[in-house]
Design a protein around this motif. Sequence first.
Motif, PDB file in Angstrom:
ATOM      1  N   TRP A  59       1.007  -1.061   0.307  1.00 28.54           N
ATOM      2  CA  TRP A  59       0.261  -0.205   0.282  1.00 28.54           C
ATOM      3  C   TRP A  59       0.689   1.162   0.433  1.00 28.54           C
ATOM      4  N   ARG A  61       0.843   4.177  -0.507  1.00 28.81           N
ATOM      5  CA  ARG A  61       0.774   5.736   0.031  1.00 28.81           C
ATOM      6  C   ARG A  61       1.597   5.961   2.007  1.00 28.81           C
ATOM      7  N   TRP A  62       0.907   4.526   2.052  1.00 30.28           N
ATOM      8  CA  TRP A  62       1.727   4.500   3.873  1.00 30.28           C
ATOM      9  C   TRP A  62       3.092   4.640   3.808  1.00 30.28           C
ATOM     10  N   GLN A  98       9.947   6.779  -3.297  1.00 30.70           N
ATOM     11  CA  GLN A  98       8.944   7.244  -3.330  1.00 30.70           C
ATOM     12  C   GLN A  98       9.883   8.960  -2.333  1.00 30.70           C
ATOM     13  N   TYR A 156      -4.613  -8.553  -6.464  1.00 32.36           N
ATOM     14  CA  TYR A 156      -4.637  -7.698  -5.614  1.00 32.36           C
ATOM     15  C   TYR A 156      -4.262  -6.312  -6.240  1.00 32.36           C
ATOM     16  N   PHE A 160      -6.606  -3.458  -7.442  1.00 35.27           N
ATOM     17  CA  PHE A 160      -5.914  -1.585  -6.446  1.00 35.27           C
ATOM     18  C   PHE A 160      -4.761  -1.426  -7.911  1.00 35.27           C
ATOM     19  N   LYS A 161      -4.921  -1.076  -8.860  1.00 37.83           N
ATOM     20  CA  LYS A 161      -4.065  -0.973  -9.941  1.00 37.83           C
ATOM     21  C   LYS A 161      -3.392   0.809  -9.838  1.00 37.83           C
ATOM     22  N   ARG A 162      -4.553   1.324  -9.341  1.00 38.76           N
ATOM     23  CA  ARG A 162      -4.591   3.091  -9.527  1.00 38.76           C
ATOM     24  C   ARG A 162      -3.822   3.489  -8.147  1.00 38.76           C
ATOM     25  N   GLN A 163      -4.019   2.062  -6.944  1.00 42.44           N
ATOM     26  CA  GLN A 163      -3.195   3.286  -5.334  1.00 42.44           C
ATOM     27  C   GLN A 163      -1.600   1.658  -5.404  1.00 42.44           C
ATOM     28  N   THR A 164      -1.612   1.255  -5.672  1.00 40.47           N
ATOM     29  CA  THR A 164      -0.118   0.420  -6.283  1.00 40.47           C
ATOM     30  C   THR A 164       0.834  -0.008  -7.199  1.00 40.47           C
ATOM     31  N   ASP A 166       0.207   1.688 -10.528  1.00 42.55           N
ATOM     32  CA  ASP A 166       0.557   3.225 -10.791  1.00 42.55           C
ATOM     33  C   ASP A 166       1.525   3.595  -9.931  1.00 42.55           C
ATOM     34  N   HIS A 167       1.320   3.684  -8.937  1.00 40.56           N
ATOM     35  CA  HIS A 167       2.281   4.254  -7.882  1.00 40.56           C
ATOM     36  C   HIS A 167       3.558   3.662  -7.966  1.00 40.56           C
TER      37      HIS A 167
END
Length: 255
Positions: A59, A61-62, A98, A156, A160-164, A166-167
């Motif tokens: 994840w 964002r964390w 990141q 998974y 959650f492609k946009r949240q994973t 793509d990041h």
Amino acid sequence: MDILQVCVVAHLQGSSHFKLLPAAIPYWPCIREWHGLSLSWRIWTWSISLPLEVTDFLWPRWGLENTERLLDLLHTDRFVSRPLLVHAFSIGCYTFSQMLVHVSQNPEKYEAFPGRIKGHVYDSAVVGSVEKMAKGLGITVFPHCEKLVTKASLLYFSAFKRQTVDHFNRGIEVFKSTPVRAPVLFFFCENDPLSDHLAVEEVLDLWRKRGMDVTGKSWEDSTHAGHLRRHPQEYQLVLDNFLYSLKLSALQSRM
């Protein structure tokens, strides 16, 4: 003034808090704790260790929140004038990317950060396709249920492609176009389940074409994030030569 080493290590369990440790160049308290090895070096410095959880990778964002905290710490009065040496392991290499994402998004705030880095070392950088990463997670993290974990990871990442994903892709692109121009050392192997060695070599070639001082050490057979344990003499020799090429002792003597 001591050189400050930023050690980004992936742990399956442990504290998420930063650790400031006295070290013999620069990150060996992290390595001794991780590999159970005893090593000593001649250049003394300090090390900030950022232990990571797999969830920081799954994840992103964390992970972004943690790296922003670390960047802000490095820009406090205590550390802002110190030169830096980065050593990142496994998904810690992605985590460092990141940090570079934050630098690209806030160029005025972190303008001096890339120039403070005098050298960067990447051990078992996770580079390659999502499929390879999913399979690698099964092999390295949950070997007893590899196939199940691989399928679950792909589902998974798809959900959650946009949240994973793509990041991940954004981090990899920022990593490839890194603003850090200091000498770099890569440790990798051809049989790494989490990293595509051909993709790593492409990054090295790209950076060489940009005029960066790039050193790569690879093995045909080794262990993900375990090269030091599998090949201690070679690892130490290559790392020792790289560190001394940075002339860190001369840098310290001028401070």
